[in-house]
Design a protein around this motif. Structure first.
Motif, mmCIF file in Angstrom:
data_model
loop_
_atom_site.group_PDB
_atom_site.id
_atom_site.type_symbol
_atom_site.label_atom_id
_atom_site.label_comp_id
_atom_site.label_asym_id
_atom_site.label_seq_id
_atom_site.Cartn_x
_atom_site.Cartn_y
_atom_site.Cartn_z
ATOM 1 N N THR A 70 -26.401 25.713 40.807
ATOM 2 C CA THR A 70 -25.613 25.227 41.594
ATOM 3 C C THR A 70 -26.300 23.471 41.837
ATOM 4 O O THR A 70 -27.192 23.267 42.217
ATOM 5 N N ARG B 238 -25.384 20.247 43.801
ATOM 6 C CA ARG B 238 -24.709 19.652 44.996
ATOM 7 C C ARG B 238 -24.921 18.034 44.696
ATOM 8 O O ARG B 238 -26.245 17.500 44.836
ATOM 9 N N ASP C 25 -20.634 23.782 39.300
ATOM 10 C CA ASP C 25 -21.497 24.981 38.624
ATOM 11 C C ASP C 25 -22.053 24.350 37.410
ATOM 12 O O ASP C 25 -21.312 23.820 36.421
ATOM 13 N N ARG D 243 -19.734 20.534 44.968
ATOM 14 C CA ARG D 243 -20.634 21.590 44.348
ATOM 15 C C ARG D 243 -20.080 21.761 43.109
ATOM 16 O O ARG D 243 -18.924 22.071 42.681
#
Length: 347
Positions: free
Chosen positions: A281, A283, A63, A61
């Motif tokens: 976000t 991924r 930011d 993950r």
């Protein structure tokens, strides 16, 4: 492997201890009339889940933020005083007016080489000539031919005069460094640093590419497993997702001060219409296994002797080996475990 119902045994032992501890008090409660007894809550059935077979993907993950990338200054050699500037967010494509100097429009050409000399129809050749000829062809003022070996002549001079006339300029048939701004690609105005009345020569604004990208921080624990080309999923603030891929991963600083950042290209720009800047976000898949049995982590029973098991609906424990864990789900394998089997879960 099948094991006794340890959970049931444990609960039964605790109830037995409670009865022994209450002693005579417990007996008194048993002798009270049934009408005075508190209602007994029905015992809820244990939560269960079904063992699935499929792909399990572990992701990192990150930011990040949507933007247009790093802004670069634009240099102009225009003469005079700035009398017109483009708006922030404006688009500068081939033929567009980038600014006005002494009320004369300074137009955009697209190319890799800046215009460093005046070009006219006197039989000139060179990379700068090819760049100008290519732009005039794209704008429709010059017949198409191979710009790589283009030589200026009467047709070139006439094409320049026609373009100058369309811009409201004096029709000289000559283009010089002060007449145009050369950009490597169509660009978006990121910031305007000059003001009306400033000298026209200089760097009046900055530009970025037209396409949005995501710039994201890579956690130190994932820095070694995320590389260029990795597929990514971008989660937008409104809950939508859009696909992308890692373009670059760069490290700045050293030791504890080191920071790893990734630039993520967005597959479908249209899905970000109206989103010029936003926190998102990202991924990124770092590991995956396919065609494996999967259950929620909450379905695992930790055995006293070590290891893990799944508990079936009849209370029997089946020892399992665990593999990849991702997003509260775990890969399992073991005798008697197969897809479609119902097992008890803690939630």
């Amino acid at each position: 492997m099948t094991r006794p119902r340890r959970r049931t045994v444990l609960i039964g032992s605790l109830v037995l201890c409670a009865v022994l501890a209450t002693g005579a008090g417990g007996a008194t409660l048993l002798l009270r009339p049934a009408a005075d007894a508190a209602p007994v809550e029905p015992r809820a059935a244990p939560a269960t889940v079904v063992v699935e077979r499929g792909e399990l993907v572990q992701t990192a993950r990150l930011d990040g933020a949507v933007g247009f990338g790093t802004a670069e200054p634009v240099t102009t050699k225009a003469d005079g005083i700035i009398t017109g500037l483009p708006p922030v967010g404006g688009v500068l494509d081939r033929g567009a007016v980038a600014l006005r100097a002494n009320e004369r429009p300074v137009a955009v050409l697209i190319g890799e080489l800046p215009l460093y000399r005046a070009i006219d129809g006197s039989g000139m050749e060179g990379a700068d000539v090819s760049m100008v000829a290519s732009n005039l062809m794209e704008l429709g003022y010059l017949s198409r031919s191979d710009p790589a070996d283009f030589e200026t002549g009467e047709a070139f001079g006439e094409a320049v005069r026609d373009w100058q006339e369309s811009l409201g300029l004096e029709c000289t048939g000559t283009l010089g460094p002060a007449d145009v701004i050369v950009l490597s690609a169509p660009s978006r105005i990121a910031a305007v640093t000059a003001r009306l009345g400033d000298p026209a020569g200089g760097q009046p604004f900055t530009v970025t590419p037209m396409t949005r990208v995501v710039e994201a921080s890579v956690p130190a624990k994932d820095a070694g497993v995320i590389g260029a080309g990795a597929k990514a999923t971008i989660e937008l603030p409104d809950g939508r997702t859009v696909g992308g891929s890692i373009v670059t991963v760069t490290t700045t600083g050293e030791g504890a001060e080191a920071k790893v950042r990734a630039v993520v290209a967005i597959d479908d720009q249209a899905k970000l219409d109206g989103v010029d800047a936003a926190a998102v976000t990202v991924r990124v898949a770092t590991r995956s296994v396919q065609d494996v049995l999967i259950v929620p982590v909450a379905a695992l029973v930790a055995l006293a002797e070590g290891g893990y098991a799944l508990q079936d609906e009849r209370g029997r424990l089946h020892g399992v080996e665990i593999g990849l864990i991702a997003d509260d789900r775990v890969e399992v394998s073991g005798g008697g475990i197969d897809a479609g089997m119902t097992v008890v879960s803690a939630r």
